[in-house]
Design a protein around this motif. Structure first.
Motif, PDB file in Angstrom:
ATOM      1  N   PHE A  32      15.595 -63.062 -45.036  1.00 30.91           N
ATOM      2  CA  PHE A  32      14.566 -62.542 -44.128  1.00 30.91           C
ATOM      3  C   PHE A  32      15.007 -62.656 -42.666  1.00 30.91           C
ATOM      4  O   PHE A  32      14.683 -61.790 -41.853  1.00 30.91           O
ATOM      5  CB  PHE A  32      13.238 -63.255 -44.369  1.00 30.91           C
ATOM      6  CG  PHE A  32      12.507 -62.741 -45.563  1.00 30.91           C
ATOM      7  CD1 PHE A  32      11.850 -61.513 -45.526  1.00 30.91           C
ATOM      8  CD2 PHE A  32      12.483 -63.467 -46.753  1.00 30.91           C
ATOM      9  CE1 PHE A  32      11.181 -61.028 -46.648  1.00 30.91           C
ATOM     10  CE2 PHE A  32      11.811 -62.988 -47.866  1.00 30.91           C
ATOM     11  CZ  PHE A  32      11.163 -61.759 -47.829  1.00 30.91           C
ATOM     12  N   ASP A  33      15.737 -63.722 -42.339  1.00 27.10           N
ATOM     13  CA  ASP A  33      16.285 -63.828 -40.978  1.00 27.10           C
ATOM     14  C   ASP A  33      17.258 -62.673 -40.710  1.00 27.10           C
ATOM     15  O   ASP A  33      17.270 -62.092 -39.618  1.00 27.10           O
ATOM     16  CB  ASP A  33      17.005 -65.168 -40.794  1.00 27.10           C
ATOM     17  CG  ASP A  33      16.034 -66.330 -40.605  1.00 27.10           C
ATOM     18  OD1 ASP A  33      14.839 -66.050 -40.348  1.00 27.10           O
ATOM     19  OD2 ASP A  33      16.467 -67.488 -40.725  1.00 27.10           O
ATOM     20  N   PHE A  34      18.061 -62.353 -41.702  1.00 23.34           N
ATOM     21  CA  PHE A  34      19.015 -61.244 -41.544  1.00 23.34           C
ATOM     22  C   PHE A  34      18.274 -59.923 -41.341  1.00 23.34           C
ATOM     23  O   PHE A  34      18.609 -59.139 -40.462  1.00 23.34           O
ATOM     24  CB  PHE A  34      19.920 -61.164 -42.776  1.00 23.34           C
ATOM     25  CG  PHE A  34      20.736 -59.899 -42.821  1.00 23.34           C
ATOM     26  CD1 PHE A  34      21.895 -59.781 -42.083  1.00 23.34           C
ATOM     27  CD2 PHE A  34      20.320 -58.809 -43.584  1.00 23.34           C
ATOM     28  CE1 PHE A  34      22.640 -58.596 -42.106  1.00 23.34           C
ATOM     29  CE2 PHE A  34      21.059 -57.633 -43.617  1.00 23.34           C
ATOM     30  CZ  PHE A  34      22.225 -57.534 -42.877  1.00 23.34           C
ATOM     31  N   LEU A  35      17.259 -59.672 -42.175  1.00 23.33           N
ATOM     32  CA  LEU A  35      16.509 -58.420 -42.058  1.00 23.33           C
ATOM     33  C   LEU A  35      15.846 -58.312 -40.687  1.00 23.33           C
ATOM     34  O   LEU A  35      15.886 -57.241 -40.057  1.00 23.33           O
ATOM     35  CB  LEU A  35      15.449 -58.340 -43.159  1.00 23.33           C
ATOM     36  CG  LEU A  35      15.976 -58.213 -44.596  1.00 23.33           C
ATOM     37  CD1 LEU A  35      14.817 -58.260 -45.582  1.00 23.33           C
ATOM     38  CD2 LEU A  35      16.763 -56.919 -44.774  1.00 23.33           C
ATOM     39  N   LYS A  36      15.234 -59.407 -40.222  1.00 31.12           N
ATOM     40  CA  LYS A  36      14.516 -59.389 -38.953  1.00 31.12           C
ATOM     41  C   LYS A  36      15.465 -59.269 -37.764  1.00 31.12           C
ATOM     42  O   LYS A  36      15.198 -58.497 -36.833  1.00 31.12           O
ATOM     43  CB  LYS A  36      13.672 -60.660 -38.822  1.00 31.12           C
ATOM     44  CG  LYS A  36      12.882 -60.735 -37.519  1.00 31.12           C
ATOM     45  CD  LYS A  36      12.065 -62.011 -37.450  1.00 31.12           C
ATOM     46  CE  LYS A  36      12.986 -63.226 -37.301  1.00 31.12           C
ATOM     47  NZ  LYS A  36      12.209 -64.479 -37.086  1.00 31.12           N
ATOM     48  N   ASN A  37      16.549 -59.996 -37.767  1.00 28.26           N
ATOM     49  CA  ASN A  37      17.406 -60.086 -36.592  1.00 28.26           C
ATOM     50  C   ASN A  37      18.580 -59.108 -36.582  1.00 28.26           C
ATOM     51  O   ASN A  37      19.097 -58.798 -35.509  1.00 28.26           O
ATOM     52  CB  ASN A  37      17.968 -61.518 -36.479  1.00 28.26           C
ATOM     53  CG  ASN A  37      16.871 -62.548 -36.336  1.00 28.26           C
ATOM     54  OD1 ASN A  37      15.852 -62.318 -35.686  1.00 28.26           O
ATOM     55  ND2 ASN A  37      17.061 -63.708 -36.962  1.00 28.26           N
ATOM     56  N   THR A  38      18.977 -58.613 -37.747  1.00 34.76           N
ATOM     57  CA  THR A  38      20.195 -57.794 -37.802  1.00 34.76           C
ATOM     58  C   THR A  38      20.017 -56.515 -38.615  1.00 34.76           C
ATOM     59  O   THR A  38      20.220 -55.413 -38.116  1.00 34.76           O
ATOM     60  CB  THR A  38      21.367 -58.597 -38.396  1.00 34.76           C
ATOM     61  OG1 THR A  38      21.547 -59.789 -37.627  1.00 34.76           O
ATOM     62  CG2 THR A  38      22.652 -57.774 -38.377  1.00 34.76           C
ATOM     63  N   GLY A  39      19.660 -56.653 -39.876  1.00 33.21           N
ATOM     64  CA  GLY A  39      19.696 -55.533 -40.809  1.00 33.21           C
ATOM     65  C   GLY A  39      18.852 -54.337 -40.403  1.00 33.21           C
ATOM     66  O   GLY A  39      19.337 -53.206 -40.346  1.00 33.21           O
ATOM     67  N   ILE A  40      17.561 -54.581 -40.104  1.00 36.64           N
ATOM     68  CA  ILE A  40      16.660 -53.459 -39.795  1.00 36.64           C
ATOM     69  C   ILE A  40      17.130 -52.711 -38.547  1.00 36.64           C
ATOM     70  O   ILE A  40      17.121 -51.478 -38.505  1.00 36.64           O
ATOM     71  CB  ILE A  40      15.217 -53.959 -39.630  1.00 36.64           C
ATOM     72  CG1 ILE A  40      14.679 -54.459 -40.985  1.00 36.64           C
ATOM     73  CG2 ILE A  40      14.321 -52.866 -39.071  1.00 36.64           C
ATOM     74  CD1 ILE A  40      13.289 -55.063 -40.928  1.00 36.64           C
ATOM     75  N   GLY A  41      17.570 -53.439 -37.524  1.00 35.51           N
ATOM     76  CA  GLY A  41      18.068 -52.796 -36.311  1.00 35.51           C
ATOM     77  C   GLY A  41      19.290 -51.927 -36.585  1.00 35.51           C
ATOM     78  O   GLY A  41      19.399 -50.806 -36.074  1.00 35.51           O
ATOM     79  N   GLU A  42      20.229 -52.458 -37.387  1.00 32.15           N
ATOM     80  CA  GLU A  42      21.430 -51.681 -37.705  1.00 32.15           C
ATOM     81  C   GLU A  42      21.082 -50.445 -38.528  1.00 32.15           C
ATOM     82  O   GLU A  42      21.652 -49.367 -38.311  1.00 32.15           O
ATOM     83  CB  GLU A  42      22.430 -52.557 -38.463  1.00 32.15           C
ATOM     84  CG  GLU A  42      23.085 -53.624 -37.609  1.00 32.15           C
ATOM     85  CD  GLU A  42      24.146 -54.407 -38.373  1.00 32.15           C
ATOM     86  OE1 GLU A  42      24.912 -55.142 -37.721  1.00 32.15           O
ATOM     87  OE2 GLU A  42      24.210 -54.281 -39.622  1.00 32.15           O
ATOM     88  N   TRP A  43      20.154 -50.590 -39.476  1.00 34.11           N
ATOM     89  CA  TRP A  43      19.791 -49.442 -40.310  1.00 34.11           C
ATOM     90  C   TRP A  43      19.100 -48.360 -39.480  1.00 34.11           C
ATOM     91  O   TRP A  43      19.338 -47.162 -39.676  1.00 34.11           O
ATOM     92  CB  TRP A  43      18.875 -49.901 -41.453  1.00 34.11           C
ATOM     93  CG  TRP A  43      19.552 -50.879 -42.379  1.00 34.11           C
ATOM     94  CD1 TRP A  43      20.894 -51.082 -42.523  1.00 34.11           C
ATOM     95  CD2 TRP A  43      18.906 -51.804 -43.255  1.00 34.11           C
ATOM     96  NE1 TRP A  43      21.137 -52.075 -43.447  1.00 34.11           N
ATOM     97  CE2 TRP A  43      19.937 -52.534 -43.919  1.00 34.11           C
ATOM     98  CE3 TRP A  43      17.590 -52.104 -43.565  1.00 34.11           C
ATOM     99  CZ2 TRP A  43      19.670 -53.526 -44.855  1.00 34.11           C
ATOM    100  CZ3 TRP A  43      17.321 -53.088 -44.507  1.00 34.11           C
ATOM    101  CH2 TRP A  43      18.355 -53.795 -45.144  1.00 34.11           C
ATOM    102  N   ARG A  44      18.240 -48.776 -38.552  1.00 36.60           N
ATOM    103  CA  ARG A  44      17.582 -47.795 -37.687  1.00 36.60           C
ATOM    104  C   ARG A  44      18.609 -47.058 -36.825  1.00 36.60           C
ATOM    105  O   ARG A  44      18.523 -45.836 -36.627  1.00 36.60           O
ATOM    106  CB  ARG A  44      16.548 -48.484 -36.798  1.00 36.60           C
ATOM    107  CG  ARG A  44      15.269 -48.868 -37.540  1.00 36.60           C
ATOM    108  CD  ARG A  44      14.329 -49.621 -36.623  1.00 36.60           C
ATOM    109  NE  ARG A  44      13.040 -49.867 -37.269  1.00 36.60           N
ATOM    110  CZ  ARG A  44      12.092 -50.649 -36.766  1.00 36.60           C
ATOM    111  NH1 ARG A  44      12.301 -51.276 -35.606  1.00 36.60           N
ATOM    112  NH2 ARG A  44      10.950 -50.814 -37.415  1.00 36.60           N
ATOM    113  N   ALA A  45      19.578 -47.816 -36.295  1.00 34.44           N
ATOM    114  CA  ALA A  45      20.621 -47.190 -35.479  1.00 34.44           C
ATOM    115  C   ALA A  45      21.432 -46.204 -36.305  1.00 34.44           C
ATOM    116  O   ALA A  45      21.796 -45.117 -35.830  1.00 34.44           O
ATOM    117  CB  ALA A  45      21.529 -48.263 -34.882  1.00 34.44           C
ATOM    118  N   MET A  46      21.699 -46.566 -37.565  1.00 33.91           N
ATOM    119  CA  MET A  46      22.474 -45.676 -38.429  1.00 33.91           C
ATOM    120  C   MET A  46      21.686 -44.403 -38.716  1.00 33.91           C
ATOM    121  O   MET A  46      22.250 -43.288 -38.673  1.00 33.91           O
ATOM    122  CB  MET A  46      22.816 -46.374 -39.746  1.00 33.91           C
ATOM    123  CG  MET A  46      23.656 -45.511 -40.693  1.00 33.91           C
ATOM    124  SD  MET A  46      23.946 -46.300 -42.290  1.00 33.91           S
ATOM    125  CE  MET A  46      22.282 -46.301 -42.959  1.00 33.91           C
TER     126      MET A  46
END
Length: 223
Positions: A32-46
């Motif tokens: 959940f830390d990964f999703l909140k801090n990294t994953g969701i942002g990277e996926w949106r950028a992609m």
């Protein structure tokens, strides 16, 4: 085409496994830390990158289609000149190409002619030399946005031809008034005609010219 490659995605941490109670809580927290801090942002950028690339691809396809249409118009115009018949007295349609037995040059009818009785070389009100512009002709009967590299033949009255908003120095556009009226307009679209920024009215029933974009001061000038 200016598509940009997407950035790489960070690898996700190990998924929690309910069968492994010793690591389950820690892995849930890490995930959940990964999703909140990294994953969701990277996926949106992609996804934004994929969308931008799709828009760029669409613009490139539209541009390619426009170029293909212009090339086809040029080919059709060239074919019409190659197949031009010798002029003889008779009926002709506007835009039809013939060659003159007097000077051996090719001419296009400016208007529909029910009975052409004068050789085109001596009948400029009704015939325009096809060699005047070297640009493929396009008949228009409604308001039109002009493309560089075409020669527009006004075949109806009361219509406006709007020139490009961002021409490049050396761009050429041809115009011929074959409408039989003095009601057609040419809009410089924010630029100028011989230093004048007003809309030009084709009040000469035999008007025919090729305009070349010179600079921002003079705008379009007669070639």
């Amino acid at each position: 085409m200016s598509a940009t490659p997407p950035t790489s995605l960070t690898s996700m941490p190990d998924s929690p496994d309910r069968a492994d109670r010793l690591t389950f809580s820690a892995r849930c927290t890490a995930l959940f830390d990964f999703l909140k801090n990294t994953g969701i942002g990277e996926w949106r950028a992609m996804m934004a990158n994929v969308y931008a690339n799709a828009l760029d691809a669409l613009a490139s396809a539209v541009s390619a289609s426009s170029s293909a249409n212009a090339a086809q118009a040029s080919a059709n115009a060239a074919q019409a000149l190659v197949n031009a018949a010798k002029w003889v007295p008779g009926a002709y349609t506007a835009g039809q190409a013939v060659w003159s037995p007097v000077d051996l040059l090719t001419y296009r009818a400016r208007v529909d002619l029910a009975a052409s009785s004068v050789d085109p070389s001596s009948d400029r009100p009704n015939w325009a030399p096809a060699q005047d512009s070297g640009l493929p002709a396009q008949r228009i009967t409604a308001n039109t946005s002009a493309q560089v590299g075409l020669h527009y033949v006004f075949a109806a009255g009361g219509i406006t031809l709007t020139f490009p908003a961002s021409p490049a120095v050396g761009d050429r556009i041809g115009i011929t008034n074959a409408s039989g009226t003095a009601t057609c307009l040419v809009d410089p679209n924010g630029k100028k005609f011989k230093g004048n920024s007003t809309v030009m009215k084709l009040d000469d029933l035999a008007a025919s010219a090729v305009l070349r974009y010179a600079n921002s001061t003079d705008g379009w000038i007669k070639q």
